[in-house]
Motif scaffolding. Structure first.
Motif, short mmCIF file in Angstrom:
data_model
loop_
_atom_site.label_atom_id
_atom_site.label_comp_id
_atom_site.label_asym_id
_atom_site.label_seq_id
_atom_site.Cartn_x
_atom_site.Cartn_y
_atom_site.Cartn_z
N LEU A 1 -12.65 79.95 31.22
CA LEU A 1 -12.71 80.69 32.48
C LEU A 1 -11.48 81.56 32.66
CD1 LEU A 1 -13.92 77.87 34.91
CD2 LEU A 1 -15.31 79.56 33.68
N THR A 2 -11.67 82.67 33.38
CA THR A 2 -10.53 83.49 33.76
C THR A 2 -9.74 82.74 34.83
OG1 THR A 2 -11.68 84.63 35.55
CG2 THR A 2 -11.87 85.60 33.32
N PRO A 3 -8.50 83.14 35.09
CA PRO A 3 -7.72 82.45 36.12
C PRO A 3 -8.40 82.45 37.49
CG PRO A 3 -6.24 83.72 34.75
CD PRO A 3 -7.66 84.08 34.32
N ILE A 4 -8.97 83.58 37.90
CA ILE A 4 -9.60 83.61 39.22
C ILE A 4 -10.87 82.77 39.24
CG2 ILE A 4 -10.89 85.76 38.86
CD1 ILE A 4 -10.35 86.34 41.88
N GLN A 5 -11.61 82.72 38.14
CA GLN A 5 -12.81 81.89 38.08
C GLN A 5 -12.43 80.41 38.20
OE1 GLN A 5 -14.57 83.07 34.38
NE2 GLN A 5 -15.63 84.83 35.29
N ALA A 6 -11.42 80.00 37.46
CA ALA A 6 -10.98 78.60 37.51
C ALA A 6 -10.47 78.24 38.91
CB ALA A 6 -9.90 78.34 36.46
N PHE A 7 -9.69 79.13 39.50
CA PHE A 7 -9.15 78.89 40.84
C PHE A 7 -10.27 78.79 41.87
CE2 PHE A 7 -7.77 80.56 44.94
CZ PHE A 7 -6.69 79.73 45.20
N ALA A 8 -11.16 79.79 41.86
CA ALA A 8 -12.23 79.83 42.86
C ALA A 8 -13.16 78.63 42.73
CB ALA A 8 -13.02 81.13 42.74
N LEU A 9 -13.54 78.30 41.51
CA LEU A 9 -14.42 77.16 41.29
C LEU A 9 -13.75 75.86 41.71
CD1 LEU A 9 -17.14 76.10 40.26
CD2 LEU A 9 -16.12 75.97 37.99
N GLY A 10 -12.48 75.69 41.34
CA GLY A 10 -11.75 74.49 41.73
C GLY A 10 -11.66 74.33 43.23
N LYS A 11 -11.33 75.43 43.92
CA LYS A 11 -11.23 75.37 45.39
C LYS A 11 -12.58 75.11 46.03
CE LYS A 11 -6.86 75.86 45.98
NZ LYS A 11 -6.12 74.64 46.34
#
Length: 85
Positions: A20-30
């Motif tokens: 995942l891209t950083p924003i994908q990982a961040f958004a999914l995690g949140k």
């Protein structure tokens, strides 16, 4: 053996998350933590110079879910259940 399958699944999930891209990982995690798209956008925008709106967060979560499901499927695993949208 169930333990071997569990280890293979963990490796596959780790590989999928690493893709995942950083924003994908961040958004999914949140999102998995229960944050709304609006809240995720506000948090992201507070720490990054390129702003993202709620629609952009939704798109990144969709792309992350699609990437994870596709990779797991290619590796022979069938995802059970859904990742919250």
């Amino acid at each position: 053996d169930a333990q071997a399958q569990s280890g293979e699944l963990k490796d596959a999930i780790r590989q999928a998350l690493d893709s995942l891209t950083p924003i994908q990982a961040f958004a999914l995690g949140k999102r998995l933590e229960g944050f709304s798209y609006r809240e995720i956008a506000e948090i992201w925008n507070g720490a990054h110079p390129d702003p993202v709106d709620e629609g952009g967060i939704g798109k990144q979560i969709y792309l992350a879910r699609t990437r994870i499901a596709g990779l797991l499927k290619r590796l022979g695993f069938t995802p059970a259940g859904n990742i919250p949208e």
